[in-house]
Write a protein that holds these residues in place. Structure first.
Motif, short mmCIF file in Angstrom:
data_model
loop_
_atom_site.label_atom_id
_atom_site.label_comp_id
_atom_site.label_asym_id
_atom_site.label_seq_id
_atom_site.Cartn_x
_atom_site.Cartn_y
_atom_site.Cartn_z
N ALA A 100 -4.29 -2.54 -3.60
CA ALA A 100 -3.06 -2.79 -2.72
C ALA A 100 -3.81 -2.70 -1.17
CB ALA A 100 -2.06 -1.59 -2.86
N LYS A 101 -4.86 -2.28 -0.99
CA LYS A 101 -5.37 -2.43 0.54
C LYS A 101 -5.82 -3.67 0.63
CE LYS A 101 -7.43 2.35 0.87
NZ LYS A 101 -8.82 2.70 1.09
N LYS A 102 -5.93 -4.61 -0.09
CA LYS A 102 -6.16 -5.93 -0.10
C LYS A 102 -5.42 -6.86 0.93
CE LYS A 102 -5.57 -8.77 -3.54
NZ LYS A 102 -5.56 -9.49 -4.46
N PHE A 103 -4.30 -6.59 0.89
CA PHE A 103 -3.37 -7.10 1.88
C PHE A 103 -3.42 -6.83 3.26
CE2 PHE A 103 -1.29 -7.52 -2.39
CZ PHE A 103 -1.55 -8.79 -2.80
N GLU A 104 -3.49 -5.36 3.33
CA GLU A 104 -3.61 -5.02 4.81
C GLU A 104 -4.92 -5.26 5.48
OE1 GLU A 104 -2.26 -3.23 2.29
OE2 GLU A 104 -0.26 -2.79 2.98
N ILE A 105 -6.08 -5.33 4.49
CA ILE A 105 -7.26 -5.90 5.27
C ILE A 105 -7.15 -7.32 5.51
CG2 ILE A 105 -9.62 -6.27 4.78
CD1 ILE A 105 -9.63 -3.52 2.57
N ILE A 106 -6.45 -8.13 4.80
CA ILE A 106 -6.67 -9.56 5.02
C ILE A 106 -5.71 -9.82 6.36
CG2 ILE A 106 -5.40 -11.52 4.50
CD1 ILE A 106 -6.46 -10.93 1.52
N ASP A 161 -2.82 5.54 -9.41
CA ASP A 161 -4.18 5.96 -9.46
C ASP A 161 -4.81 4.94 -8.37
OD1 ASP A 161 -4.02 3.40 -10.62
OD2 ASP A 161 -5.30 3.94 -12.32
N VAL A 162 -6.33 5.47 -8.53
CA VAL A 162 -7.05 4.85 -7.34
C VAL A 162 -7.50 3.45 -7.38
CG1 VAL A 162 -9.34 5.28 -6.34
CG2 VAL A 162 -8.38 7.25 -7.33
N LYS A 163 -7.60 2.90 -8.49
CA LYS A 163 -7.75 1.53 -8.70
C LYS A 163 -6.49 0.73 -7.98
CE LYS A 163 -10.98 0.74 -12.30
NZ LYS A 163 -11.27 0.33 -13.64
N ILE A 164 -5.41 1.10 -8.46
CA ILE A 164 -4.35 0.24 -7.97
C ILE A 164 -4.07 0.66 -6.27
CG2 ILE A 164 -1.63 0.13 -7.95
CD1 ILE A 164 -1.70 1.06 -11.03
N PHE A 165 -4.05 1.70 -6.04
CA PHE A 165 -4.22 1.98 -4.43
C PHE A 165 -5.27 1.08 -3.77
CE2 PHE A 165 -5.46 4.43 -0.57
CZ PHE A 165 -3.80 4.17 0.10
N HIS A 166 -6.58 0.98 -4.37
CA HIS A 166 -7.49 0.28 -3.62
C HIS A 166 -7.20 -1.20 -3.65
CE1 HIS A 166 -10.06 3.38 -2.22
NE2 HIS A 166 -10.08 3.81 -3.38
N MET A 182 0.78 -1.27 0.08
CA MET A 182 -0.05 0.21 -0.08
C MET A 182 0.98 1.26 0.00
SD MET A 182 -3.35 0.50 2.11
CE MET A 182 -2.77 1.78 3.60
N PHE A 183 2.04 1.19 0.80
CA PHE A 183 2.96 2.48 0.73
C PHE A 183 3.44 2.67 -0.68
CE2 PHE A 183 6.97 4.15 1.46
CZ PHE A 183 6.49 5.43 2.12
N ILE A 184 3.70 1.42 -1.25
CA ILE A 184 4.47 1.36 -2.76
C ILE A 184 3.36 2.30 -3.78
CG2 ILE A 184 5.50 0.35 -4.75
CD1 ILE A 184 6.44 -1.61 -2.27
N ALA A 185 2.02 1.86 -3.40
CA ALA A 185 1.08 2.32 -4.34
C ALA A 185 0.55 3.61 -4.09
CB ALA A 185 -0.06 1.20 -4.48
N ARG A 186 1.02 4.31 -3.01
CA ARG A 186 0.34 5.57 -2.52
C ARG A 186 0.28 6.67 -3.57
NH1 ARG A 186 5.50 5.54 -1.11
NH2 ARG A 186 6.73 7.68 -1.07
N ASN A 187 1.16 6.64 -4.46
CA ASN A 187 1.15 7.83 -5.73
C ASN A 187 0.66 7.19 -6.91
OD1 ASN A 187 2.47 9.62 -3.83
ND2 ASN A 187 4.42 8.73 -4.47
#
Length: 76
Positions: free
Chosen positions: A15-21, A8-13, A1-6
């Motif tokens: 990347a959230k999948k791993f933190e949510i899991i 676009d929105v789809k890639i950032f969301h 998620m930190f890598i995908a912070r910059n």
């Protein structure tokens, strides 16, 4: 998620999948590890010297708040 912070929105969301899991697994571990096994089987709640339940509860509250915050869709 930190890598995908910059990104676009789809890639950032995505990347959230791993933190949510990971946070969901932590909350499940707390429930089954502390609430079911340690508290009930070993009677941790009765001990005055070996009661880690308040500390574990405080940790899971932080994890749940982080899970809620990460799960929110912010498309701005």
């Amino acid at each position: 998620m930190f890598i995908a912070r910059n990104s676009d929105v789809k890639i950032f969301h995505k990347a959230k999948k791993f933190e949510i899991i990971a946070l969901t697994c932590c909350c499940l571990l707390w429930f089954f590890g502390f609430q079911v096994v340690v508290v009930e089987w070993f009677g941790m709640w009765m001990s005055k010297t070996w009661n880690g339940l308040p500390d574990a509860t405080r940790l899971v509250i932080y994890m749940l708040l982080a899970l809620i915050y990460i799960s929110i869709k912010n498309d701005d």
